[in-house]
Design an enzyme around this catalytic site. Structure first.
Site, PDB file in Angstrom:
ATOM      1  N   CYS A 104       0.020  32.239  -4.633  1.00  0.00           N
ATOM      2  CA  CYS A 104      -0.338  33.341  -3.738  1.00  0.00           C
ATOM      3  C   CYS A 104      -0.043  34.694  -4.401  1.00  0.00           C
ATOM      4  O   CYS A 104      -0.754  35.096  -5.304  1.00  0.00           O
ATOM      5  CB  CYS A 104       0.353  33.192  -2.384  1.00  0.00           C
ATOM      6  SG  CYS A 104      -0.389  34.219  -1.085  1.00  0.00           S
ATOM      7  N   HIS A 208      -0.932  27.891  -0.847  1.00  0.00           N
ATOM      8  CA  HIS A 208       0.492  27.549  -0.839  1.00  0.00           C
ATOM      9  C   HIS A 208       0.694  26.037  -0.931  1.00  0.00           C
ATOM     10  O   HIS A 208       0.955  25.368   0.075  1.00  0.00           O
ATOM     11  CB  HIS A 208       1.165  28.097   0.413  1.00  0.00           C
ATOM     12  CG  HIS A 208       1.443  29.552   0.367  1.00  0.00           C
ATOM     13  ND1 HIS A 208       2.633  30.078  -0.096  1.00  0.00           N
ATOM     14  CD2 HIS A 208       0.667  30.610   0.687  1.00  0.00           C
ATOM     15  CE1 HIS A 208       2.591  31.399  -0.039  1.00  0.00           C
ATOM     16  NE2 HIS A 208       1.413  31.751   0.435  1.00  0.00           N
ATOM     17  N   GLU A 210       3.210  24.440  -1.993  1.00  0.00           N
ATOM     18  CA  GLU A 210       4.563  24.029  -1.627  1.00  0.00           C
ATOM     19  C   GLU A 210       4.648  23.641  -0.157  1.00  0.00           C
ATOM     20  O   GLU A 210       5.433  22.766   0.228  1.00  0.00           O
ATOM     21  CB  GLU A 210       5.581  25.128  -1.972  1.00  0.00           C
ATOM     22  CG  GLU A 210       5.709  26.274  -0.988  1.00  0.00           C
ATOM     23  CD  GLU A 210       4.543  27.242  -0.993  1.00  0.00           C
ATOM     24  OE1 GLU A 210       4.545  28.152  -0.147  1.00  0.00           O
ATOM     25  OE2 GLU A 210       3.647  27.106  -1.850  1.00  0.00           O
TER      26      GLU A 210
END
Length: 234
Positions: A104, A208, A210
């Site tokens: 990001c 994202h 994660e």
């Protein structure tokens, strides 16, 4: 030995180091050892010497002065101290051919650190209809697709030609400098992924992974696995 992955952090309203736990969990899940790097320019060269890989994380807007523009009205909160550290770390890591993954904001920082630019606010800087890039759904769920460039490193982690991603941004990559190349775009043309053609593992994504990895997303797990594996000392 497990590779040591430096993870850049944010500052909260009290000036304290802040980082969502998802980043460290993703590195641990992939077999690496995460170390959170506090914002600041102290000992950048020594930090760069100690870590085996670098994860540039999400966060506030990138300061447009870093890529030669004045701030526009729609620019959000910036973090100059963090900008300075991440720019220095990104340049140092790439210069050493250290594995780097940008996420990001980190995707945008990597591009700027190597000489590129970003759109300060895509909904005024670009013409034509755009997708919703700051989703209203929970961050753990994907909301739009990205078309992946055939033959790219990213394509090795994706099943098929497209990948479903989450989306939490209003800035985006604009001009892309060599040796970076575009490896993924949203269907409205927003650049969603970059990688270097001259380094063993320098990659970035606008979404994202994660957060998606919490739900077992295979592309996300492979992406962090790729970073950790590339960071292992030979």
């Amino acid at each position: 030995m497990k590779p040591l992955i430096g993870i850049t952090s944010d500052l909260d309203e009290n000036g304290e180091t802040f980082l969502k736990a998802d980043y460290s969990r993703a590195i641990l899940r992939a077999g690496g050892l995460p170390v959170v790097l506090p914002a600041g320019l102290e000992d950048i060269d020594e930090i760069c010497d100690r870590i085996d890989g670098l994860l540039l994380t999400g966060g506030e807007d990138v300061n447009p002065l870093l890529f030669g523009e004045e701030p526009k009205h729609q620019l959000g909160k910036i973090a100059p101290e963090r900008d300075d550290m991440e720019m220095a770390l990104a340049k140092c890591a790439v210069g050493k051919d250290m594995p780097v993954l940008g996420i990001c904001r980190g995707h945008q920082i990597l591009n700027v650190a190597l000489g590129g630019t970003i759109y300060q606010h895509i909904y005024t800087d670009l013409e034509g209809p755009l997708l919703q890039h700051k989703q209203q759904a929970d961050r753990n769920y994907p909301t739009h697709t990205v078309v992946v460039e055939k033959g790219s490193r990213l394509s090795n982690y994706v099943e098929g030609k497209e990948v479903l991603v989450n989306s939490l941004h209003h800035q985006a990559v604009h001009d892309v400098p060599k040796p970076l190349v575009v490896t993924g775009k949203a269907k409205d043309g927003i650049i969603e992924a970059l990688e270097s053609t001259e380094h063993k593992f320098v990659m970035s994504v606008q979404w994202h992974p994660e957060a998606l990895s919490n739900l077992g997303d295979k592309t996300s797990l492979r992406l962090f696995g790729g970073l950790v594996e590339a960071s292992r000392k030979q």
